[in-house]
Design an enzyme around this catalytic site. Structure first.
Site, short mmCIF file in Angstrom:
data_model
loop_
_atom_site.label_atom_id
_atom_site.label_comp_id
_atom_site.label_asym_id
_atom_site.label_seq_id
_atom_site.Cartn_x
_atom_site.Cartn_y
_atom_site.Cartn_z
N ASP A 1 39.55 38.40 40.44
CA ASP A 1 40.89 38.47 41.03
C ASP A 1 41.36 39.90 41.27
OD1 ASP A 1 41.16 39.00 38.33
OD2 ASP A 1 42.72 37.51 37.97
N ASP B 1 45.21 42.67 28.56
CA ASP B 1 44.72 41.37 28.11
C ASP B 1 43.90 41.44 26.83
OD1 ASP B 1 45.94 40.18 30.28
OD2 ASP B 1 44.15 40.26 31.52
#
Length: 763
Positions: free
Chosen positions: A85, A480
């Site tokens: 992504d 993350d």
């Protein structure tokens, strides 16, 4: 670092085109078959990889980000691609079993192209591959065209936008090649309708007859046309497929559309009955694929995802009869479905993935009878697991003892040449099997298959200045996954730092065991470690700010050379700088400094600290108790770094103005080290060359008018050598670079999507 060099072409097409330099690190010209009138050898800007004497790779994390789908080519064995992504596209190297990024030639000016909305691999001429490239729809996207397996790309500017990192990025492949006439491609856009190319992707026109542009939005993002699928049996050899389907996320009404005259006219396919979801409307067509025996298989969800999908379905549509059959696995709960793959050589073999089954665990289901019965990787009736997972290549995946099949499992693919093998993407990696055909009688063997993929957003990197064999090679913080200690940069770490995103990181240069990081926990918290990141403690308290201690983020944090003092600039606009010498028991406000400073500490003298604000350079020689102005700059936009082994030596990167040196022990004179540096966004120092008595300088910028890139100097900045080339740009590069004080020639670069880029002298 804004690496440019996109060369314009004079191709007569509806959309403008340009060429991206080779993304290959090969020094050889790529041989490829080129269709007449499409891509000629003259069209390429054939930037060969220059032998700079450096080789570029990654400090290994392995995966780390969302892989929405894996795409096998159906006619060339071993040819597979993966899309990410924010981190570009990858091609599988069959000899090594590792993935190779094929979009590293994209530079900073085109960083938006690193988010891949869709990949199409040509089933007729497998050398051809196409990317729908665009991270966000508020910036320009492009169709990237290659006829040499992604070695070189033609950039075709288009009027429709892509959202490779937006809601709905896990939907099916919106970009597809007609398997009977491969000059024809379709792309289903998010907001602008269905587009078609009849010249191998070099120009695009709106399919005016397609009845919808979608219209459904989720979290403010348009979802649009989610997939395109061809019925290969509907065409004679060399002719276009007559029957094709497309799914669209509409606000109401039917969601799948059919053409039986090669896309000239379209009709609505009546929605199936979603009996097992408890509702018969409001479903989005997530993925669609046509089997060789005449069925369209579809996965559905009440949302496009990859988050908040509560209900879903798996459906089977007879192309000949126009009838639906629900084949959703029989579960006692509802969930979304996303990933879908049909074995092209055995149409009864189908694999699907659940989506957002957070309260239980997401699952992978396989059917060998066209969806009549399903076998899961874990049994929904008994909850017994029917799989094993080997994560020896990437042990941090055992997230605090919660290893599972994955999450955001939006894409799954059956190897068309070996149905025992599937690969599926997750929010953190790729898993694959080697014995899927035996799943009904024995455990499925799963292993990590993401080697070579590095898709993380790196915030900071610190390489300790220590020759101790137990010293880590680098510390890092990232999105993350929070942060890592790399004992060996060529091996993925075993654990990450915790559960909160860090905004700043530092290591004591005189004691590598002492590490500190600022995090966004509770709007800003500081953690420290005294055992090289094995364990972490929160500081005893934070200073009581005027805002009531509510700050935007963790801000900047630095350690004194011996690690005994923490210097902190909170992430609150206008806030003062603070320091503590007792791990947060007490704090001292640095009242001599203005608010919102950029801070640094000397790497040799534990009592010396530095700060910059509004063009003024401040220094403290008493551990932060008092500060004075050393010098003033003519510009306020700069970054600086203290030399790791020399007290008082400050190196300054002035944007668009070059590299400067400041001797803090001298008269405060700012010295421009070279007139050959045109631009410098950040600077760092690493181990000195054998024939040099000073550490090696590394910078991101431009010198010698050789283009923006990575440069090094072994003579204290007098001369500079570029050590990367135009095939090595890595997309969205952050203004963070870290030389390695232990290994000459090694340098680390932070990227937003390509992990930690690492340069080393070639052996």
């Amino acid at each position: 670092m804004k690496l440019k060099k996109i060369i314009s072409l004079g191709i007569a097409a509806i959309m403008s085109t340009a060429v991206l330099s080779s993304c290959s690190n090969s020094d050889d010209d790529s041989s490829s078959s080129k269709a007449d009138g499409v891509i000629s050898s003259d069209d390429y800007y054939n930037a060969q990889a220059v032998d700079t004497g450096w080789e570029w790779s990654n400090a290994q994390i392995v995966g780390g980000g969302f892989v929405p789908n894996i795409i096998y080519n159906p006619t060339e064995e071993g040819l597979a691609y993966a899309r990410t992504d924010i981190g570009g596209a990858y091609k599988l190297d069959n000899e090594s079993g590792e993935w190779v990024c094929i979009t590293d030639c994209i530079g900073g000016d085109d960083w938006n192209l690193m988010g891949i909305e869709s990949i199409a691999t040509d089933p007729v001429e497998p050398n051809r591959v196409y990317l729908a490239a665009g991270t966000y729809t508020n910036s320009d996207g492009a169709i990237l065209v290659s006829d040499d397996y992604g070695e070189n790309w033609v950039k075709v500017d288009v009027e429709f936008k892509m959202g490779g990192n937006e809601v709905g990025r896990g939907c099916g492949e919106r970009l597809q090649v007609d398997p009977s006439d491969n000059s024809i491609l379709y792309f289903g856009s998010r907001a602008d309708g269905l587009y078609r190319s009849t010249d191998y992707g070099m120009s695009w026109e709106l399919v005016e007859s397609f009845p919808t542009k979608g219209g459904y939005t989720e979290e403010g993002y348009s979802i649009g046309i989610t997939w395109v699928a061809f019925d290969k049996s509907s065409a004679s050899d060399g002719e276009a497929c007559q029957t094709l389907f497309a799914g669209a996320a509409t606000t109401s009404g039917n969601v799948i559309f059919r053409s039986d005259d090669a896309g000239e006219t379209w009709s609505e396919v009546e929605n199936p009955t979603f009996a097992k979801t408890g509702a018969n409307d409001g479903m989005r067509p997530i993925q669609g694929e046509i089997s060789s025996d005449g069925y369209l298989y579809c996965t559905f969800g009440d949302k496009a995802g990859p988050n908040n999908v509560m209900r879903g379905s798996v459906q089977k549509y007879s192309i000949a009869d126009g009838t639906w059959e629900e084949i959703t696995p029989d579960l006692s709960y509802t969930c979304g479905y996303s990933g879908l793959s049909v074995n092209p050589n055995d149409p009864d073999m189908i694999v699907v993935t659940t989506l957002d089954l957070w309260a239980v665990v997401d699952n992978v289901f396989t059917s060998f009878d066209g969806g009549e019965t399903w076998t899961g990787f874990w049994d929904p009736e008994t909850t017994k697991t029917n799989y094993t997972i080997d994560i020896s290549e990437c042990e941090w995946l055992d997230w605090q003892g919660q290893l599972k099949l994955g999450w955001w499992m939006t894409g799954v693919a059956i190897n068309p040449f070996n149905p025992d093998e599937i690969m599926y993407g997750t929010g953190a990696t790729i898993f694959k099997t080697d014995n899927l055909l035996s799943c009904q009688t024995e455990e499925v063997n799963l292993s990590v298959a993401a080697m070579g993929i590095e898709e993380t957003a790196i915030f900071d990197i610190v390489s300790p200045n220590a020759n101790d064999e137990d010293a880590p090679e680098i510390y890092s913080i990232l999105g993350d996954l929070y942060g890592f200690r790399h004992d060996d940069v060529n091996t993925a770490p075993t654990e990450h730092f915790g559960d909160f995103k860090s905004t700043s990181l530092d290591c004591a240069m005189l004691d590598y065991n002492i590490v500190v990081r600022a995090t966004d926990e509770d709007n800003g918290t500081i953690y420290y470690s005294e055992d090289a990141g094995d364990t972490w403690e929160k500081v005893a308290s934070l200073p009581q700010l005027e805002s009531g201690n509510l700050i935007a983020s963790g801000g900047q944090v630095k350690l004194s050379a011996d690690g005994q003092t923490i210097l902190w600039q909170p992430g609150l606009s206008g806030s003062s700088v603070y320091c503590t010498k007792d791990r947060g028991e007490t704090w001292t406000e640095c009242t001599d400094l203005p608010g919102s400073c950029t801070i640094e500490t000397d790497k040799v003298n534990p009592d010396r600290f530095y700060a910059v604000r509004d063009g003024k350079f401040y220094m403290s020689e008493d551990g932060g108790e008092s500060w004075s102005v050393v010098t003033e700059f003519l510009v306020s936009s700069l970054s600086f770094e203290a030399c790791p082994d020399t007290e008082g030596d400050i190196w300054i990167a002035l944007y668009n103005a070059g590299v400067y040196y400041l001797d803090a022990d001298g008269d405060g004179e700012l010295v421009k080290v070279s007139d050959n540096v045109q631009d410098c966004s950040c600077i760092s120092l690493g181990k000195a060359a054998d024939d040099s008595d000073y550490m090696t300088l590394y910078m991101l910028g431009e010198a010698n008018n050789e283009g923006e890139g990575v440069y090094m100097s072994t003579d204290k900045g007098v001369t500079w050598t570029r050590i990367n080339d135009d095939t090595e740009k890595w997309g969205n590069v952050n203004d963070v670079i870290s030389g390695d004080p232990k290994t000459f020639g090694r340098v680390y670069i932070s990227t937003n999507g390509r992990g930690i880029i690492m340069g080393n002298i070639k052996e």
